[in-house]
Scaffold this active site. Structure first.
Site, mmCIF file in Angstrom:
data_model
loop_
_atom_site.group_PDB
_atom_site.id
_atom_site.type_symbol
_atom_site.label_atom_id
_atom_site.label_comp_id
_atom_site.label_asym_id
_atom_site.label_seq_id
_atom_site.Cartn_x
_atom_site.Cartn_y
_atom_site.Cartn_z
ATOM 1 N N ILE A 17 0.800 -1.219 -0.015
ATOM 2 C CA ILE A 17 0.176 0.123 -0.044
ATOM 3 C C ILE A 17 0.794 1.250 0.038
ATOM 4 C CG2 ILE A 17 -1.727 1.158 1.395
ATOM 5 C CD1 ILE A 17 -2.977 -1.596 2.304
ATOM 6 N N ASP A 63 13.481 3.246 10.302
ATOM 7 C CA ASP A 63 13.201 1.995 11.007
ATOM 8 C C ASP A 63 12.137 3.066 11.982
ATOM 9 O OD1 ASP A 63 12.069 0.311 12.787
ATOM 10 O OD2 ASP A 63 14.232 -0.626 13.022
ATOM 11 N N ASN A 90 1.792 4.682 7.388
ATOM 12 C CA ASN A 90 1.520 3.360 6.664
ATOM 13 C C ASN A 90 2.251 2.023 7.075
ATOM 14 O OD1 ASN A 90 0.583 1.519 4.279
ATOM 15 N ND2 ASN A 90 2.740 1.465 4.099
ATOM 16 N N TYR A 154 -2.400 -8.229 16.863
ATOM 17 C CA TYR A 154 -2.723 -7.493 15.512
ATOM 18 C C TYR A 154 -4.099 -6.434 15.657
ATOM 19 C CZ TYR A 154 -3.171 -5.920 10.654
ATOM 20 O OH TYR A 154 -3.190 -5.284 9.415
ATOM 21 N N THR A 189 -0.885 -7.658 -1.638
ATOM 22 C CA THR A 189 0.282 -7.486 -1.335
ATOM 23 C C THR A 189 1.021 -8.655 -0.859
ATOM 24 O OG1 THR A 189 -0.129 -6.887 1.023
ATOM 25 C CG2 THR A 189 -0.330 -4.944 -0.658
#
Length: 257
Positions: A17, A63, A90, A154, A189
């Site tokens: 993305i 990072d 993102n 997550y 992706t």
């Protein structure tokens, strides 16, 4: 939509993305700053963007879990362009694991990447966004709006990101800075492969997703990029803030039967 003269930072810009958003916004005239850890892939995305004949992007190896890297990203952006108009948070990562499997190491790793880094970069970019009356677009997930088994940490990270989006939108509304998120479902992706799926498992999963997304297919990076552009553009979204925009083929309201 026209982003001419606008400076846009995109984290996680070396693939998926992030890369699609870099190409999309560059094509709309934005001066993009591409941030990610993989220098070689960043260079590839930069070359693709430069070939569009618009503004040549700046790449900064970053990072996002390291505050020093984030500070350097902001400083280099301002040094080159003198301003920041849009921050696209993102960069992120996924992981499998239920409460029985997940441990503190997994929790700290995912929260650091998906949530703590967003807090850090937003704080660093904020003085410049206040000056430009710019805006922020966070890349969240259907895992922020829905609950899924075997993806505890997550889901926590993305639901936390949605709350961060709404709360910062309230904090900054009176100052003219908008904050929104996009919440994709499954997008084509390498995200799932990076979580350990081999080619056969990935192919089977994508086939299954034809039934788990009511539109009957998964999405593309370009579709998410278009939604990010919509939210980031003052001409199209000047009255939109605190919104978590589902770009998910209707997955967020699907009730399993």
């Amino acid at each position: 939509m026209d982003f001419s003269g606008k400076v846009v930072i995109i984290t996680g810009a070396s693939s998926g993305i992030g890369a699609a958003t870099a190409k999309y916004l560059t094509n709309l005239g934005a001066s993009c700053v591409l941030a990610a850890r993989n220098e070689a892939k960043l260079a590839e995305v930069r070359a693709t963007c430069a070939a569009l004949g618009k503004v040549d992007p700046l790449t900064v190896v970053t990072d996002v879990t390291k505050p020093d890297d984030n500070e350097r990203l902001i400083k280099l952006t301002v040094a080159k362009f003198g301003r920041i108009d849009v921050l696209v948070n993102n960069a992120g990562k996924g992981v499998y694991g239920s409460i029985e499997v997940a441990d503190l190491a997994q929790f700290d790793d995912i929260i650091s990447t998906n949530l703590r880094s967003v807090f850090c970069l937003t704080k660093l970019a904020l003085p410049h966004l206040l000056a430009s009356r710019g805006n922020i677009v966070n890349v969240s997930s259907v895992a922020g709006t829905n609950s899924f088994s075997n993806a505890l940490v997550y889901c926590i990270s993305k639901s936390g990101l949605d709350q961060f989006t709404r709360c910062t939108a309230l904090d900054l509304a009176s100052k003219g800075v908008r904050v929104n998120s996009v919440n994709p479902a499954v997008i084509v992706t390498d995200f799932h492969k990076s979580m350990g799926m081999d080619e056969a498992a990935y192919k089977a999963y994508m086939k299954h997703c034809e039934t788990s997304h009511p539109l009957g297919r998964v999405g593309t990076g370009e579709e998410v990029a278009a939604s990010i552009a919509f939210l980031a553009c003052d001409k199209t979204s000047s009255f939109t803030t605190g919104t978590c925009l589902c770009v998910d083929g209707d997955k967020h309201i699907l009730t399993p039967r």
